[in-house]
Scaffold this active site. Structure first.
Site, PDB file in Angstrom:
ATOM      1  N   SER A  55      -3.694  20.838  29.368  1.00 37.86           N
ATOM      2  CA  SER A  55      -3.719  21.163  28.178  1.00 37.86           C
ATOM      3  C   SER A  55      -2.253  20.985  26.884  1.00 37.86           C
ATOM      4  O   SER A  55      -2.560  21.097  26.032  1.00 37.86           O
ATOM      5  CB  SER A  55      -3.170  23.046  28.404  1.00 37.86           C
ATOM      6  OG  SER A  55      -1.529  22.830  29.229  1.00 37.86           O
ATOM      7  N   GLY A  92      -5.488  23.967  31.866  1.00 43.30           N
ATOM      8  CA  GLY A  92      -5.481  24.578  33.143  1.00 43.30           C
ATOM      9  C   GLY A  92      -5.944  23.711  34.966  1.00 43.30           C
ATOM     10  O   GLY A  92      -5.832  23.840  35.960  1.00 43.30           O
ATOM     11  N   ASN A 120       0.371  20.984  35.973  1.00 41.96           N
ATOM     12  CA  ASN A 120       0.317  22.715  37.059  1.00 41.96           C
ATOM     13  C   ASN A 120       0.543  22.129  38.153  1.00 41.96           C
ATOM     14  O   ASN A 120       0.777  23.203  38.786  1.00 41.96           O
ATOM     15  CB  ASN A 120      -1.340  22.501  36.111  1.00 41.96           C
ATOM     16  CG  ASN A 120      -1.335  23.219  34.679  1.00 41.96           C
ATOM     17  OD1 ASN A 120      -0.775  23.722  34.912  1.00 41.96           O
ATOM     18  ND2 ASN A 120      -2.346  22.252  34.823  1.00 41.96           N
ATOM     19  N   ASP A 203       5.316  30.568  25.252  1.00 40.75           N
ATOM     20  CA  ASP A 203       5.645  30.372  26.484  1.00 40.75           C
ATOM     21  C   ASP A 203       6.010  29.075  27.024  1.00 40.75           C
ATOM     22  O   ASP A 203       6.533  29.553  28.050  1.00 40.75           O
ATOM     23  CB  ASP A 203       3.909  30.069  27.251  1.00 40.75           C
ATOM     24  CG  ASP A 203       3.576  28.436  26.754  1.00 40.75           C
ATOM     25  OD1 ASP A 203       3.871  27.877  26.117  1.00 40.75           O
ATOM     26  OD2 ASP A 203       2.005  28.133  26.657  1.00 40.75           O
ATOM     27  N   HIS A 206       4.278  24.991  25.886  1.00 40.46           N
ATOM     28  CA  HIS A 206       3.094  24.144  25.105  1.00 40.46           C
ATOM     29  C   HIS A 206       4.145  23.469  23.968  1.00 40.46           C
ATOM     30  O   HIS A 206       4.566  24.809  23.299  1.00 40.46           O
ATOM     31  CB  HIS A 206       1.696  24.318  25.511  1.00 40.46           C
ATOM     32  CG  HIS A 206       1.134  25.246  26.267  1.00 40.46           C
ATOM     33  ND1 HIS A 206       1.513  26.174  27.106  1.00 40.46           N
ATOM     34  CD2 HIS A 206       0.154  24.614  27.069  1.00 40.46           C
ATOM     35  CE1 HIS A 206       0.329  25.996  27.972  1.00 40.46           C
ATOM     36  NE2 HIS A 206      -0.048  24.670  28.702  1.00 40.46           N
TER      37      HIS A 206
END
Length: 228
Positions: A55, A92, A120, A203, A206
């Site tokens: 992402s 993801g 991730n 979040d 990002h």
């Protein structure tokens, strides 16, 4: 410069979306065309610069042109460098997912391959041995499909949620892989951005458009010498 952004639908097999910068010239009417017209020059073949990641590369939460890959594309365009920029980021994505799809992405050869994966894996506390094996598998596939490609590995760091030892070993993994495979290394993709609330979305993971501009400068400092 042609900038391609591979959306999730595209990655599942639909058509790629191509965005050309600059206006399209209108075609003169037939009645106004000269009696003899020299054939149009065939444009030189563009080299291919591919960003392959999660992402962060895909530009989650921002417009494609605001993500660091899009900003790099605009920079290349402004310098009139002969590169086609392709954004193959997928939100993801883990290293296992990247390993499973990289062969499809490389149906056409590339000249520069920027590998940004592993974040991730680290946030989920996946075994580092698996992350290492998957990154190596991606690198091996790139070298098999595009033997002449230059590979740039984007290093990543994670907070010590999974323990200090895990976080340290995760950080060291990128240097180890880069050294083993003689890759160009970006030591930390989010240098100057990670952990700064003002440069990240709600979040905390990002980057905002301002954060992506800093990331783009970090990436460009490493990429520029390679784009000959």
């Amino acid at each position: 410069m042609k900038f391609l952004n591979l959306s999730l639908a595209a990655l599942l097999g639909l058509a790629l979306t191509a965005c050309n910068t600059g206006p399209t010239a209108e075609k003169p009417a037939a009645a106004e065309a000269p009696a003899t017209t020299a054939p149009a020059a065939t444009p030189a073949t563009k080299k291919r610069l591919l960003f392959f990641g999660n992402s962060l590369t895909a530009g989650y939460g921002v417009e494609p042109e605001q993500a660091f890959a899009g900003l790099i594309g605009a920079k290349i365009d402004s310098l009139k460098l002969p590169y086609e920029v392709i954004n193959a980021g997928l939100s993801g994505e883990t290293t296992a997912g990247g390993r499973s799809r990289v062969g499809w992405i490389l149906k056409q050869p590339v000249d520069v391959f920027v590998l940004e994966l592993g974040g991730n894996d680290g946030l989920r506390g996946l075994p580092l041995s698996a992350t290492r094996d998957n990154l190596q598998g991606i690198i091996d596939t790139v070298r098999r499909r595009s033997p002449g490609a230059q590979i740039v590995l984007a290093g990543m760091q994670i907070p010590p949620n999974m323990g200090q030892v895990y976080a340290q070993d995760f950080k060291a993994l990128y240097q180890e892989i880069a050294t083993k495979n003689h890759l160009v290394l970006i030591p930390f993709l989010l240098q100057g951005v990670g952990g700064d609330r003002s440069l990240n979305q709600a979040d905390g993971i990002h980057p905002t458009p301002a954060g992506h501009r800093i990331v783009a400068r970090t990436v460009w400092a490493v990429l520029q010498p390679l784009l000959k």
